[in-house]
Design an enzyme around this catalytic site. Structure first.
Site, PDB file in Angstrom:
ATOM      1  N   THR A 141      32.304 -35.518  29.833  1.00  0.00           N
ATOM      2  CA  THR A 141      30.932 -35.705  30.306  1.00  0.00           C
ATOM      3  C   THR A 141      30.887 -35.576  31.814  1.00  0.00           C
ATOM      4  O   THR A 141      31.889 -35.781  32.500  1.00  0.00           O
ATOM      5  CB  THR A 141      30.382 -37.084  29.897  1.00  0.00           C
ATOM      6  N   ASN A 142      29.728 -35.229  32.328  1.00  0.00           N
ATOM      7  CA  ASN A 142      29.457 -35.304  33.762  1.00  0.00           C
ATOM      8  C   ASN A 142      28.284 -36.233  34.023  1.00  0.00           C
ATOM      9  O   ASN A 142      27.737 -36.267  35.122  1.00  0.00           O
ATOM     10  CB  ASN A 142      29.178 -33.912  34.333  1.00  0.00           C
TER      11      ASN A 142
ATOM     12  N   ASP B 295      28.770 -38.620  21.324  1.00  0.00           N
ATOM     13  CA  ASP B 295      27.388 -38.199  21.141  1.00  0.00           C
ATOM     14  C   ASP B 295      26.638 -39.405  20.616  1.00  0.00           C
ATOM     15  O   ASP B 295      27.144 -40.154  19.757  1.00  0.00           O
ATOM     16  CB  ASP B 295      27.263 -37.020  20.172  1.00  0.00           C
ATOM     17  N   THR B 296      25.475 -39.608  21.168  1.00  0.00           N
ATOM     18  CA  THR B 296      24.686 -40.784  20.830  1.00  0.00           C
ATOM     19  C   THR B 296      23.302 -40.354  20.384  1.00  0.00           C
ATOM     20  O   THR B 296      22.717 -39.431  20.962  1.00  0.00           O
ATOM     21  CB  THR B 296      24.570 -41.723  22.049  1.00  0.00           C
TER      22      THR B 296
ATOM     23  N   PHE C  78      19.549 -46.223  31.284  1.00  0.00           N
ATOM     24  CA  PHE C  78      19.141 -44.826  31.305  1.00  0.00           C
ATOM     25  C   PHE C  78      18.714 -44.425  29.896  1.00  0.00           C
ATOM     26  O   PHE C  78      18.831 -45.199  28.939  1.00  0.00           O
ATOM     27  CB  PHE C  78      20.288 -43.931  31.804  1.00  0.00           C
ATOM     28  N   GLY C  79      18.209 -43.195  29.784  1.00  0.00           N
ATOM     29  CA  GLY C  79      17.771 -42.722  28.463  1.00  0.00           C
ATOM     30  C   GLY C  79      16.617 -43.547  27.912  1.00  0.00           C
ATOM     31  O   GLY C  79      15.611 -43.784  28.595  1.00  0.00           O
ATOM     32  N   TYR C  80      16.761 -44.000  26.681  1.00  0.00           N
ATOM     33  CA  TYR C  80      15.711 -44.764  26.000  1.00  0.00           C
ATOM     34  C   TYR C  80      15.810 -46.270  26.257  1.00  0.00           C
ATOM     35  O   TYR C  80      15.086 -47.054  25.620  1.00  0.00           O
ATOM     36  CB  TYR C  80      15.792 -44.527  24.484  1.00  0.00           C
TER      37      TYR C  80
ATOM     38  N   LYS D   6      24.753 -55.373  28.535  1.00  0.00           N
ATOM     39  CA  LYS D   6      24.696 -54.166  27.715  1.00  0.00           C
ATOM     40  C   LYS D   6      26.098 -53.664  27.363  1.00  0.00           C
ATOM     41  O   LYS D   6      26.347 -53.237  26.229  1.00  0.00           O
ATOM     42  CB  LYS D   6      23.922 -53.065  28.457  1.00  0.00           C
TER      43      LYS D   6
ATOM     44  N   HIS E 283      25.897 -49.966  21.528  1.00  0.00           N
ATOM     45  CA  HIS E 283      26.535 -49.043  20.611  1.00  0.00           C
ATOM     46  C   HIS E 283      27.740 -48.364  21.256  1.00  0.00           C
ATOM     47  O   HIS E 283      28.808 -48.243  20.660  1.00  0.00           O
ATOM     48  CB  HIS E 283      25.519 -47.980  20.180  1.00  0.00           C
TER      49      HIS E 283
END
Length: 505
Positions: free
Chosen positions: A319-320, A380-381, A461-463, A484, A489
């Site tokens: 990942t970056n 992958d999430t 970040f994200g959702y 967190k 997850h």
């Protein structure tokens, strides 16, 4: 004299002084301690206790116990390490046997009381001073009397954090304290009296031992101020074979620059040092001071344990994404060196064409492993919402469409899709695929929760701003990274990965 001859002479000198120290120890033990049945530590002390209680000859017990210890220690410490110890054990055995044969006896078979009746304490003091000097002589010439020294050296080899001194003290306490179990020594009060005498022996002997060894090793520091500093430095270097440090000085009163010689030497070299300086410059200004300790070449060895830093396992995270990288590094801790794609020079956008999270994680990991030949893992999430039949799922990062990963657009679309829908149950699911030495292993992490109606929180970040995990009244973006990283997850999957990697180290 050649270096080889010097080496042989130094070895021979060590053996001669070890023998001298053992002779002093034999006289002290048989003339001042044994006649009054004074107990001591070490194997000699234990042998004496058995002798006082049973009459079994002291030297025989001494050689039997040391023989057993030597057999065990030869495998652990090696013959080279124990050569002088073996010499000392057998020399002391014969000296003790010879001394007991020639010294006049009391009626009870013990050596006669040189100090007379009732002089137990005075005899103990003289005996301890002599044994302390004797042991210091042996130790200063790289020798050992065996016994508990062998035990201490063996323990220290495998447990370097346990000092030799602590093992010796513990052993001596046990040996002296064993007097309480011998009814031959009289009542419990009389046995306690013998034990206390033994502890006094141990304390005084160790004090004398430390005093002699420290006095022998004591070092001094010289500062020499002289206009003939070059001649003095040259003479000290050639005639005394000493290193000299030259410092730059500046006289405040005269305003002139001058050189200052700084020398570290053994205290017993002081007279020769002063004599040499005076012969060259009688008007030299010399400052001499004692130093607590000097360690290094030509002086004492630095006897401390240096912990070697364990080599960290290097592994590439495919990942970056800076946020994901920081999150995973924090969870894995400092046992692993986690590299990003950028760290290995990979700037390609690895295609994620799989139909499932498992497919995408495997595609990314295989891409890195095949091209760069490094152990790696990829994740992958997906966010799976019940009311949307598991969507956005594998398409979570590009849910709103377009080429980029637009988190704001993704959240806006998801909130719009769930508008006026009461079923807001959802789950985050992460799949991590590890490829290590060509072997593939998957790890899964799932956290259940629900999608709230509006964004809350500025972290994550994200959702994260619209996902509230089950059992909490705050979103991931409100809980902060510390919480967190314990419940998410990705934290669950990464922890499984970490546990697996630790087992492989």
């Amino acid at each position: 004299m050649t270096e080889q001859h010097k080496l042989i002479w130094n070895e021979a000198k060590d053996y001669m002084f070890i023998a001298l120290g053992l002779a002093i120890y034999t006289v002290a033990f048989t003339v001042f301690l044994m006649p009054y049945q004074i107990v001591a530590g070490g194997v000699t002390g234990l042998s004496a206790i058995i002798y006082y209680a049973t009459g079994f000859h002291l030297e025989n017990t001494y050689i039997i116990i040391n023989g057993i210890l030597l057999v065990v220690a030869l495998k652990i410490l090696g013959v080279k390490f124990l050569m002088k110890t073996i010499f000392a054990i057998f020399t002391l055995y014969f000296m003790l046997m010879f001394a007991q044969d020639i010294i006049p006896k009391q009626a009870n078979g013990l050596p006669f009381k040189l100090m007379g009746e009732g002089q137990d304490f005075m005899s103990m003091i003289i005996g301890c001073v002599m044994t302390g000097i004797a042991l210091a002589t042996v130790f200063l010439h790289n020798g050992s009397t065996g016994g508990t020294d062998i035990i201490a050296a063996s323990v220290n080899k495998y447990h370097s954090n346990v000092s030799l001194g602590s093992v010796l003290i513990a052993a001596d306490f046990c040996i002296i304290g064993s007097c309480m179990f011998f009814p031959q020594f009289g009542t419990y009060l009389e046995r306690a009296h013998k034990v206390m005498f033994g502890f006094c022996v141990m304390a005084m002997e160790n004090y004398v031992l430390d005093y002699v060894m420290n006095a022998r090793r004591q070092s001094v520091q010289f500062f020499i101020f002289s206009s003939k500093w070059q001649e003095i430095a040259n003479a000290i270097g050639t005639e005394m074979n000493h290193g000299v440090t030259i410092l730059d000085g500046h006289g405040w009163y005269t305003g002139r620059k001058s050189k200052v010689l700084c020398i570290l030497a053994k205290k017993n070299e002081s007279v020769n040092m002063f004599r040499l300086i005076k012969m060259i410059d009688p008007n030299a200004f010399v400052s001499q001071s004692s130093v607590i300790g000097v360690y290094g070449e030509g002086f004492d060895e630095m006897r401390v344990n240096v912990k070697k830093e364990k080599k960290k396992m290097k592994i590439v995270f495919a990942t970056n994404n800076t946020n994901k990288l920081m999150e995973v590094r924090k969870i894995l801790g400092d046992q692993f060196k986690v590299l990003s794609l950028e760290d290995i020079g990979c700037h390609e956008d690895i295609p994620e064409k799989g139909q499932t999270l498992e497919d995408n994680a495997l595609l990314k990991a295989q891409f890195v492993y095949n091209k760069y030949h490094v152990n790696c893992f990829a994740d992958d999430t997906g966010l799976e919402v019940d009311a949307l039949g598991g969507a956005p799922g594998v398409y979570s990062a590009r849910y709103a469409g377009g080429a980029g990963h637009d988190s704001e657009a993704n959240m806006t679309k998801l909130l719009h899709e769930l508008e006026n829908n009461n079923n807001r149950k959802a789950r985050f699911r992460t799949i991590i695929t590890l490829i290590i030495d060509g072997k593939v292993k998957n790890f899964e992490g799932v956290v259940n929760g629900e999608i709230i109606t509006q964004r809350r929180g500025g972290q994550g970040f994200g959702y994260d701003p619209i996902f509230q995990p089950k059992g909490y009244d705050k979103t991931f973006a409100e809980l902060g990274t510390d919480i967190k990283n314990h419940i998410s997850h990705r934290a669950m999957a990464t922890q499984k990965l970490a546990d697996y990697l630790k087992r492989q180290k």
